[in-house]
Design an enzyme around this catalytic site. Structure first.
Site, mmCIF file in Angstrom:
data_model
loop_
_atom_site.group_PDB
_atom_site.id
_atom_site.type_symbol
_atom_site.label_atom_id
_atom_site.label_comp_id
_atom_site.label_asym_id
_atom_site.label_seq_id
_atom_site.Cartn_x
_atom_site.Cartn_y
_atom_site.Cartn_z
ATOM 1 N N ASP A 179 -3.587 1.443 -8.698
ATOM 2 C CA ASP A 179 -5.164 1.998 -8.997
ATOM 3 C C ASP A 179 -5.329 3.411 -8.597
ATOM 4 O OD1 ASP A 179 -5.142 0.945 -6.485
ATOM 5 O OD2 ASP A 179 -7.023 -0.518 -7.011
ATOM 6 N N ASP A 211 -3.629 -6.706 6.268
ATOM 7 C CA ASP A 211 -2.537 -7.329 6.084
ATOM 8 C C ASP A 211 -1.502 -6.355 5.489
ATOM 9 O OD1 ASP A 211 -3.376 -7.057 3.493
ATOM 10 O OD2 ASP A 211 -4.599 -8.854 3.566
ATOM 11 N N ASP A 256 1.684 -5.310 2.579
ATOM 12 C CA ASP A 256 2.057 -5.882 1.393
ATOM 13 C C ASP A 256 3.445 -4.953 1.219
ATOM 14 O OD1 ASP A 256 -0.025 -7.303 -0.091
ATOM 15 O OD2 ASP A 256 -1.005 -5.166 0.102
HETATM 16 P P1 ATP Z 1 -7.582 -4.016 1.132
HETATM 17 O O1 ATP Z 1 -6.400 -5.224 1.283
HETATM 18 O O2 ATP Z 1 -8.148 -3.324 2.122
HETATM 19 O O3 ATP Z 1 -8.696 -4.917 0.204
HETATM 20 P P2 ATP Z 1 -5.650 -3.103 -0.831
HETATM 21 O O4 ATP Z 1 -5.729 -1.780 -1.611
HETATM 22 O O5 ATP Z 1 -4.450 -3.468 0.130
HETATM 23 O O6 ATP Z 1 -7.023 -3.087 -0.009
HETATM 24 P P3 ATP Z 1 -5.244 -5.340 -2.234
HETATM 25 O O7 ATP Z 1 -5.929 -6.085 -3.263
HETATM 26 O O8 ATP Z 1 -4.400 -6.072 -1.206
HETATM 27 O O9 ATP Z 1 -5.967 -4.077 -1.830
HETATM 28 O O10 ATP Z 1 -3.968 -4.727 -3.416
HETATM 29 C C1 ATP Z 1 -2.823 -4.246 -2.699
HETATM 30 C C2 ATP Z 1 -2.341 -3.004 -3.762
HETATM 31 O O11 ATP Z 1 -2.189 -3.430 -4.904
HETATM 32 C C3 ATP Z 1 -3.429 -1.937 -3.861
HETATM 33 O O12 ATP Z 1 -3.183 -1.041 -2.577
HETATM 34 C C4 ATP Z 1 -2.949 -1.162 -5.143
HETATM 35 O O13 ATP Z 1 -1.942 -0.277 -4.799
HETATM 36 C C5 ATP Z 1 -2.564 -2.379 -5.871
HETATM 37 N N1 ATP Z 1 -3.747 -2.926 -6.654
HETATM 38 C C6 ATP Z 1 -4.614 -3.770 -6.313
HETATM 39 N N2 ATP Z 1 -5.529 -4.122 -7.171
HETATM 40 C C7 ATP Z 1 -5.261 -3.338 -8.405
HETATM 41 C C8 ATP Z 1 -5.877 -3.386 -9.517
HETATM 42 N N3 ATP Z 1 -6.867 -3.729 -9.780
HETATM 43 N N4 ATP Z 1 -5.232 -2.423 -10.250
HETATM 44 C C9 ATP Z 1 -4.239 -1.465 -9.886
HETATM 45 N N5 ATP Z 1 -3.644 -1.769 -8.630
HETATM 46 C C10 ATP Z 1 -4.099 -2.539 -7.862
HETATM 47 MG MG MG Z 2 -4.101 -5.642 1.146
#
Ligand code: ATP
Ligand code: MG
Length: 455
Positions: free
Chosen positions: A149, A72, A74
């Site tokens: 993160d 997805d 962001d």
């Molecule tokens: P996926 O969607 O594949 O699970 P993602 O990295 O996109 O991985 P999301 O939960 O959608 O995970 O989060 C989007 C973004 O927000 C991450 O790429 C990161 O930059 C930030 N993020 C998410 N969770 C955290 C956290 N616990 N601490 C700091 N930054 C975070």
């Molecule tokens: Mg994501």
């Protein structure tokens, strides 16, 4: 004033090239705007036309660089949630703790968040272990990058210029297949212990090595996960189990010592000798389905993960003289209650799990009218899939799911014939298990390795 100066000198020393981000052109990263979803492009361009900064950020950029299709999208922007909301008719503001905007476009939902300042003890409430409770401060793009993160998650892609804005050498880390924490790993884990689980999941899913500085503290700090609210842990477990790489994730969790005594679920999955084969089969199955984009059901997966716990509890109760069906229901509740404290399995999923379990002894009854009633059950198909997995794992004979498959697909006469051929009333589970230990009678198609024998 002096503090500010000191902080500046200190940050400079710790991270000398922090301030100016690298601007990486398309020739170097090869992501073309056409690879993005139409909705993500549209959201960025509408925001930019109104004079705001807007980038695709996070997982999608990372996944495109690695060559994975993004799950997805962001978008990060300088616009406030209210400003975003006003620009898109099909959008809504969600979140109490930190407002974000969901923009719907065609079948897609894009999550749009305003640049946020980094979480540290100076600008956030924390609990007594240092876990950040509130972090609702808007900030600059640079601050937004720093509060993320991992370096590979802090990349901003501008669809208009096809440039990546990279504050923390994330592109280089992806090329070197390294998952590196932004900032000091111990501090970042303390702020949010879920980052430990994210590290393991992302490394396993993307084939990255966790940088030693981020990897080493995990074993010591794993205990901090105990303070994370159960609902958040459950969400993270779902992400992990349905990442398409659950087998690798769980192997890595075990290596990092993240499973032990922490989440009862993980202890169960990784430390039960009885159902090990069943659990891994089920996880392999799930991974395959996710990667083929087929539907997966949390209820079904959790039912498999906990099944051998239920069997053990059920057996114990029957040994104490309790009756079959009521004893099973008691055993089911007992196992689910043990999970409930740590992992908030939602009520709907608990209902699905119980339906699947409750059907299992009913597959033993292959006489009279009972089979006709069973195949009419709405959960018959899920129950049967579960039954077949048990047979594949060698817990029961493959003859049973085969019989039900034939019965479900047969016409009336053939069904009657099948009922005549079947044992009048299948033996209770315990008896059947004993019989199964004889050579030639067990796990016909799978080499007959029951959980108990494998132990
Ligand atoms: P996926 O969607 O594949 O699970 P993602 O990295 O996109 O991985 P999301 O939960 O959608 O995970 O989060 C989007 C973004 O927000 C991450 O790429 C990161 O930059 C930030 N993020 C998410 N969770 C955290 C956290 N616990 N601490 C700091 N930054 C975070
Ligand atoms: Mg994501």
């Amino acid at each position: 004033m002096i503090r500010k100066l000191l902080r500046r000198v200190f940050t400079r020393r710790a991270q000398p090239v922090r301030h100016e981000p690298a601007l990486i052109p398309a020739e170097r990263h090869h992501i073309r705007r056409e690879q993005l979803s139409p909705a993500a492009r549209k959201v960025c361009s509408v925001l930019q036309e109104k004079g705001h900064k807007a980038y695709v950020v996070g997982g999608a950029v990372r996944d495109l660089l690695i060559g994975h299709p993004p799950k997805d999208y962001d978008v990060a922007t300088s616009a406030t949630p209210e400003e975003v909301r006003a620009l898109f008719r099909r959008s809504r503001i969600i979140g109490r703790r930190f407002k974000i905007v969901h923009v719907m476009s065609g079948p897609e939902t894009i999550e749009v968040s305003t640049f946020r300042a980094s979480q540290d003890a100076n600008n956030a409430d924390t609990d007594e272990h240092g876990r950040v409770l509130r972090d609702n401060v808007y900030g600059s793009q640079e601050e937004d990058a720093t509060r993320r993160d991992f370096t590979v998650n802090a990349l901003y892609y501008d669809p208009t210029t096809e440039t990546i804005v990279d504050y923390h050498h994330g592109v280089a880390d992806i090329q070197q297949k390294t998952l590196r924490m932004i900032g000091e790993p111990r501090t970042r884990y303390r702020e949010d212990p879920v980052r430990m689980l994210r590290a393991v999941r992302l490394a396993a899913k993307l084939g990255l090595e966790i940088d030693p500085a981020a990897r080493h503290p995990i074993r010591d700090m794993a205990v901090l996960l105990e303070n994370v609210p159960a609902a958040r842990l459950f969400d993270e477990m779902l992400k992990l189990l349905f990442s398409g790489y659950a087998v690798r994730c769980l192997q890595q969790l075990r290596e990092e010592g993240l499973h032990h005594g922490l989440l009862p679920m993980l202890d169960v999955i990784l430390e039960q000798p009885m159902g090990e084969r069943f659990v891994w089969l089920s996880l392999e199955n799930t991974d395959e389905r996710v990667r083929q984009d087929k539907a997966v059901s949390p209820g079904f997966l959790f039912a498999t993960l906990l099944w051998h716990e239920v069997l053990a509890a059920w057996e114990k109760r029957k040994d104490r003289g309790e009756h079959g069906q009521p004893a099973l229901f008691e055993a089911m509740d007992e196992v689910l209650d043990t999970q409930a404290g740590k992992l908030a399995i939602t009520r709907r999923i608990v209902g699905d799990i119980k339906d699947i379990w409750a059907l299992q002894p009913r597959f033993d009854k292959r006489a009279g009218k009972t089979p006709y009633r069973l195949i009419e059950q709405p959960r018959f198909r899920a129950g049967w899939d579960f039954l077949r997995l048990r047979a594949q794992a060698g817990e029961i004979s493959m003859e049973i799911p085969d019989w039900w498959d034939r019965f479900a697909h047969a016409g009336h006469d053939e069904r009657e014939a099948l009922i005549r051929q079947s044992p009048a009333e299948a033996a209770p589970a315990k008896k059947r298990r004993r019989r199964k230990r004889k050579p030639n009678d067990a796990g016909v198609t799978q080499g007959g390795e029951t959980g108990a024998e494998a132990a």
